[in-house]
Design a protein around this motif. Structure first.
Motif, PDB file in Angstrom:
ATOM      1  N   ARG A 290       0.849  -1.422  -0.220  1.00 13.08           N
ATOM      2  CA  ARG A 290       0.143  -0.205  -0.017  1.00 13.08           C
ATOM      3  C   ARG A 290       1.159   1.032  -0.011  1.00 13.08           C
ATOM      4  NH1 ARG A 290      -1.412   3.572   4.362  1.00 13.08           N
ATOM      5  NH2 ARG A 290      -0.223   2.228   5.316  1.00 13.08           N
TER       6      ARG A 290
ATOM      7  N   TYR B 275      -1.625  -8.045  -3.578  1.00  5.87           N
ATOM      8  CA  TYR B 275      -2.611  -7.225  -3.287  1.00  5.87           C
ATOM      9  C   TYR B 275      -2.318  -5.830  -3.152  1.00  5.87           C
ATOM     10  CZ  TYR B 275      -6.083 -11.397  -3.376  1.00  5.87           C
ATOM     11  OH  TYR B 275      -6.963 -12.257  -3.817  1.00  5.87           O
TER      12      TYR B 275
ATOM     13  N   ASP C 288      -3.389  -1.823  -3.446  1.00  5.82           N
ATOM     14  CA  ASP C 288      -3.462  -0.123  -3.039  1.00  5.82           C
ATOM     15  C   ASP C 288      -2.573   0.789  -3.001  1.00  5.82           C
ATOM     16  OD1 ASP C 288      -6.303  -1.009  -1.635  1.00  5.82           O
ATOM     17  OD2 ASP C 288      -6.002  -1.406  -0.618  1.00  5.82           O
TER      18      ASP C 288
ATOM     19  N   SER D 299     -11.646   1.255   5.481  1.00  4.83           N
ATOM     20  CA  SER D 299     -12.443   0.196   3.955  1.00  4.83           C
ATOM     21  C   SER D 299     -10.956   0.878   3.144  1.00  4.83           C
ATOM     22  CB  SER D 299     -13.620   0.750   2.996  1.00  4.83           C
ATOM     23  OG  SER D 299     -13.367  -0.499   2.181  1.00  4.83           O
ATOM     24  N   ARG D 300     -10.008  -0.722   2.742  1.00  8.89           N
ATOM     25  CA  ARG D 300      -8.633  -0.492   1.899  1.00  8.89           C
ATOM     26  C   ARG D 300      -9.583  -1.684   0.701  1.00  8.89           C
ATOM     27  NH1 ARG D 300      -4.429  -0.959   5.903  1.00  8.89           N
ATOM     28  NH2 ARG D 300      -6.397  -1.253   7.187  1.00  8.89           N
ATOM     29  N   PRO D 301      -9.982  -0.261  -0.258  1.00 15.44           N
ATOM     30  CA  PRO D 301     -10.363  -2.512  -1.145  1.00 15.44           C
ATOM     31  C   PRO D 301      -9.489  -3.183  -1.663  1.00 15.44           C
ATOM     32  CG  PRO D 301     -10.629   0.098  -2.209  1.00 15.44           C
ATOM     33  CD  PRO D 301     -10.168  -0.095  -0.998  1.00 15.44           C
ATOM     34  N   GLN D 302      -8.088  -3.286  -1.907  1.00 20.13           N
ATOM     35  CA  GLN D 302      -7.594  -4.509  -2.045  1.00 20.13           C
ATOM     36  C   GLN D 302      -6.748  -5.014  -0.841  1.00 20.13           C
ATOM     37  OE1 GLN D 302      -6.780  -5.821  -5.486  1.00 20.13           O
ATOM     38  NE2 GLN D 302      -8.074  -3.977  -5.586  1.00 20.13           N
TER      39      GLN D 302
ATOM     40  N   ASP E 190      -9.271  -5.275   2.092  1.00 26.69           N
ATOM     41  CA  ASP E 190     -10.150  -6.090   1.869  1.00 26.69           C
ATOM     42  C   ASP E 190     -10.279  -7.744   1.422  1.00 26.69           C
ATOM     43  OD1 ASP E 190     -11.172  -4.267   3.926  1.00 26.69           O
ATOM     44  OD2 ASP E 190     -12.457  -3.424   2.341  1.00 26.69           O
ATOM     45  N   ARG E 191     -10.581  -7.668  -0.035  1.00 28.64           N
ATOM     46  CA  ARG E 191      -9.748  -8.164  -0.750  1.00 28.64           C
ATOM     47  C   ARG E 191      -8.878  -9.368  -0.896  1.00 28.64           C
ATOM     48  NH1 ARG E 191      -9.018  -7.389  -6.642  1.00 28.64           N
ATOM     49  NH2 ARG E 191      -9.160  -9.813  -7.004  1.00 28.64           N
TER      50      ARG E 191
END
Length: 206
Positions: free
Chosen positions: A9, A35, A37, A46-49, A51-52
């Motif tokens: 990130r 992954y 970000d 919330s951090r999209p990648q 979370d994935r």
């Protein structure tokens, strides 16, 4: 079969995750299990990648990151996250924690992680206090001289960037520096551009 899940990130679009990705892949993480970000603060819930990556983790798996601050800044949140992974039968591996590679699946690794998480937050708070103290002194000097306050140094802007990356509001940080948000962004971009174009020192014969 257990696997390694990598996460990288950066907090701003101007930054690059290349170094993080290289280190994570070198640690054995497959490209498909990495992954990333971009432009996401560690303080965001919330951090999209991210979370994935967490969704992809199964019992026996290990989440691999380069440094502790990729998770965030709060010691409480970091420790709670490590405990959550443990409860799910997974673990966390930090490639550069306290000068070495730490895996929370081992008793020693879990202890080192707890200590370093607390130290990381303490360092962040100290830097924040120093920046605020520096700004207050600058303002006081400007008022006592009855003239315009001294210009903000690059060092102060770098410290401000760290605060923003850790989740501090840009508006508040810029205000503490005595500048507009637009000026803060301009100064930050100038520093990023200067750093990215810095020539590499030659080690060969002249």
């Amino acid at each position: 079969m257990w696997k390694l899940i990598g996460y990288a990130r950066v907090s701003t679009r101007q930054q690059s995750t290349d170094r993080q990705e290289i280190d994570i892949l070198a640690a054995g993480v497959r490209r498909d299990d990495l992954y990333v970000d971009h432009g996401v603060s560690g303080a965001r819930a919330s951090r999209p990648q991210f979370d994935r990556a967490i969704t992809a983790i199964e019992p026996g798996d290990t989440l691999v990151i380069t440094t502790l601050d990729r998770l965030g800044r709060s010691t409480q949140n970091m420790l709670a996250f490590a405990d959550d992974l443990h409860d799910r039968g997974a673990s966390l591996r930090v490639l550069n924690l306290g000068g070495g590679d730490v895996d929370t699946s081992t008793p020693m690794g879990a202890m080192v992680f707890t200590i370093m998480a607390a130290l990381a937050q303490m360092e962040h708070e100290i830097k924040r206090e120093r920046l605020i103290d520096s700004i207050n002194k600058r303002r006081a000097a400007g008022q006592s001289l009855g003239g315009r306050p001294q210009s903000v140094t690059n060092s102060q802007v770098r410290n401000a960037i760290r605060l923003v990356e850790s989740g501090e509001p840009v508006v508040q940080v810029a205000r503490d520096l005595g500048m507009s948000r637009a000026t803060y962004y301009r100064r930050a971009q100038e520093l990023h551009a200067r750093a990215s174009h810095r020539p590499t020192q030659s080690t060969g014969p002249s």
